[in-house]
Scaffold this active site. Structure first.
Site, PDB file in Angstrom:
ATOM      1  N   ARG A 130       0.841  -1.196   0.000  1.00 47.68           N
ATOM      2  CA  ARG A 130       0.000   0.000   0.000  1.00 47.68           C
ATOM      3  C   ARG A 130       0.880   1.252   0.000  1.00 47.68           C
ATOM      4  NH1 ARG A 130      -4.964   1.809  -1.398  1.00 47.68           N
ATOM      5  NH2 ARG A 130      -6.182   2.739   0.280  1.00 47.68           N
ATOM      6  N   THR A 417      -9.546   0.086  -9.361  1.00 44.62           N
ATOM      7  CA  THR A 417      -8.629  -0.978  -8.980  1.00 44.62           C
ATOM      8  C   THR A 417      -8.682  -2.064 -10.053  1.00 44.62           C
ATOM      9  OG1 THR A 417      -9.150  -0.521  -6.653  1.00 44.62           O
ATOM     10  CG2 THR A 417      -8.095  -2.585  -7.064  1.00 44.62           C
ATOM     11  N   SER A 482     -10.326  -1.080   0.889  1.00 42.46           N
ATOM     12  CA  SER A 482     -11.358  -2.121   0.919  1.00 42.46           C
ATOM     13  C   SER A 482     -10.971  -3.324   0.080  1.00 42.46           C
ATOM     14  CB  SER A 482     -12.689  -1.557   0.407  1.00 42.46           C
ATOM     15  OG  SER A 482     -13.178  -0.558   1.269  1.00 42.46           O
TER      16      SER A 482
END
Length: 596
Positions: A130, A417, A482
């Site tokens: 991330r 994404t 998420s």
């Protein structure tokens, strides 16, 4: 986007015939306008706008399989498996090609989460690639001078939203641990496509036609658009020599070529030099970046064990919470009553999103009570709140094992994404979800790739009712996600690899797909293509233009406030079967599942 055009493009591409067709003929069939669907409000806009939903048969294989959002990317992964590469090797090759053919969704300018299963050792591991906030970031990063949150796209477009990318280092770390083929070998297909060109797909053309902010960036405008400002037509051969050079540097020198030296300097220059919305990233921020090995979150659902990504992603925890709420219901029977399935899943989603908004954040900055949130007793008490009628808005619970500190509740917008699933003949597997956040990220293009806008996944408001928000901006912190890459097992044997793009709706997309696979016994293609629905602790959302709209009356009779809207998933699923493998790739995008 006309479905027939998309099917024609994919069939020709798979057959290797597209480059032989006259480009002007393809241009005549390309859509000249964006889709006619108009959302009722800005909040209804999906991370990537819908370009159609089709139908196709499930794909099967006997040895190995790759499922990805574009045929060229999936084929790159299969080529690596055929050459004796590992599932990680294949996923790396897929990601590098996705950077070219699906640039709006993911790439080396973004971040990713990877869940890996080693069949020999029975070990499940997860990697956190991330993005991180620069060292100069403050909690007030997205507040205006009057103390109010910035409008979303005022924050997104430019350098302010760019987090330190993690994808390149994640790929290198995964290869070091689980790779088989030489690192440079994994770059060959992407480099060839960047240098020789690839054909613009219907979806990329459609996304570019709907995009408002990207043409303001000179590098992106020159690459993606014709001189008259219109996007390159379907079938146009797009070349990216700058990205080929970037890939060659990383292939030769590893991730150091990205995080230090000329590439890093150009990245920082683009971020800090934006004329209206500059960021504060430094070369020291890039050099300091590290991938984190995280403990995967695992839980049971009926006879299955599921493992996914833990914090800073909320996806793994939320999916497991939802399934725990559903476990006491006869979900198999809801295959014949989809409105009832939508009721149960939406109520489970309300509870999970309530907890997510209060407790989930980067565990290096916040004590996240994962053990309490997945405690069976706690989840039983949450399941007891679900009845025959909708509860409306759920409140966060009080799980055990949490720290005494009180957090303020705040949400943050999440957007685009991509997802990659790979399974090989030995039962090894990868589920990897990868992102640059919003469609086309921050709209900054450097060295042939787009930069993320991942920092807008942080809460814009750092406090709520005088309490600090867990997911507020802090230096070096990773924003909550998420993304929910998920591996499923039964009796210690791999059953499935599943995941989806879709912003915060990823949780509902993956939850729906798992119920369709495990309770309804649908094949993976039917499971991913089933209508999307769920609740993020607001209205019950149903996918417009699908049979889900026929459930509105039944749900309203149960007290639901219903909203029909674009729910543009891009779910990939591979299931281990007796004869081999079966795979599904969401027809809402251009994905395929391919194998041998």
């Amino acid at each position: 986007m006309p479905i027939l055009l998309f099917r024609r493009w994919r069939a020709l591409l798979s057959a290797g015939l597209l480059a032989a067709l006259p480009l002007e003929a393809l241009a005549q069939t390309a859509p000249s306008t964006s889709p006619s669907t108009t959302p009722s409000a800005a909040g209804d806009v999906a991370p990537e706008r819908a370009t159609g939903r089709g139908s196709r048969s499930v794909d099967t294989a006997t040895r190995h399989m790759v499922a990805a959002a574009n045929p060229l990317a999936a084929e790159a992964g299969r080529e690596i498996l055929r050459a004796g590469g590992s599932t990680v090797d294949a996923a790396i090759a897929v990601q590098l090609v996705l950077n070219l053919v699906e640039p709006q969704s993911s790439g080396v300018g973004g971040g990713a989460f990877l869940v890996h299963y080693d069949a020999a050792t029975k070990a499940v591991t997860s990697l956190d690639g991330r993005e991180t906030a620069p060292a100069a970031a403050t909690p007030e990063r997205f507040l205006r001078a009057d103390g109010k949150p910035m409008p979303f796209y005022d924050a997104v477009v430019g350098g302010r939203s760019v987090g330190v990318p993690g994808t390149v280092m994640l790929l290198e770390h995964a290869h070091r641990t689980h790779g088989k083929l030489p690192w440079p070998r994994l770059f060959e297909r992407a480099i060839a496509l960047a240098e020789n060109g690839f054909t613009v797909s219907p979806r990329l053309n459609g996304q570019l036609a709907m995009e408002k902010h990207l043409p303001a960036n000179p590098a992106a405008r020159a690459y993606f658009y014709q001189p008259d400002g219109t996007p390159w037509p379907v079938g146009h051969v797009l070349k990216n020599p700058e990205f080929a050079a970037t890939l060659r540097a990383i292939a030769e020198k590893g991730s150091a070529a990205f995080y230090e030296g000329p590439i890093a300097a150009d990245l920082v220059k683009a971020v800090t030099g934006h004329p209206t919305n500059p960021g504060d990233m430094t070369e020291a921020d890039l050099k300091a970046y590290r991938v984190k090995e995280r403990e995967p979150v695992c839980g049971s659902y009926r006879v299955y064990t599921l493992c996914g990504m833990g914090p800073p992603s909320s996806g793994g925890v939320a999916v497991l919470q939802m399934l725990a709420v559903l476990e006491g219901r006869d979900m198999a029977a809801t295959r014949g009553d989809p409105a009832l399935a939508a009721h149960w899943l939406s109520e489970a989603g309300r509870l999970a999103f309530a907890d997510r908004g209060l407790y989930l954040a980067d565990p290096d900055f916040v004590s996240v009570p994962v053990k309490g949130l997945l405690d069976r007793g706690y989840l039983a008490s949450r399941a007891a709140l679900v009845g025959e009628r909708s509860m409306g808005k759920a409140q966060a619970g009080e799980p055990p094992f949490r720290e005494g500190r009180a957090w303020g509740f705040a949400e943050a917008e999440e957007h685009g994404t991509s997802h990659i699933s790979v399974v090989d003949g030995a039962g090894n597997a990868v589920a990897m979800t990868t992102t640059i956040e919003d469609g086309f990220g921050s709209r900054l293009m450097v060295r042939g790739f787009l930069l993320n806008n991942e920092l807008t996944d942080f809460a814009f408001t750092p406090t709520e009712d005088g309490k600090p928000v867990a997911n507020r901006v802090e230096p070096g912190k990773r924003p909550r996600s998420s993304m929910a890459p998920t591996l499923v097992f039964r009796d210690g044997v791999l059953v499935a690899s599943v995941g989806s793009p879709g912003g915060s709706n990823i949780i509902n997309y993956v939850g729906k797909t798992l119920v369709a696979l495990l309770d309804w016994n649908l094949d993976p293609q039917a499971a991913v293509d089933a209508p999307n629905f769920g609740s993020r602790n607001g209205p019950t959302e149903l996918e417009q233009g699908t049979e889900a709209e026929g459930w509105i009356a039944a749900l309203e009779a149960r007290g639901h406030t219903v909203k029909a809207m674009e729910l543009t998933s891009g779910t990939q699923a591979i299931v281990v079967t007796g004869p081999g493998l079966s795979g599904g790739a969401d027809t809402r995008r251009e994905g395929v599942a391919v194998g041998d």
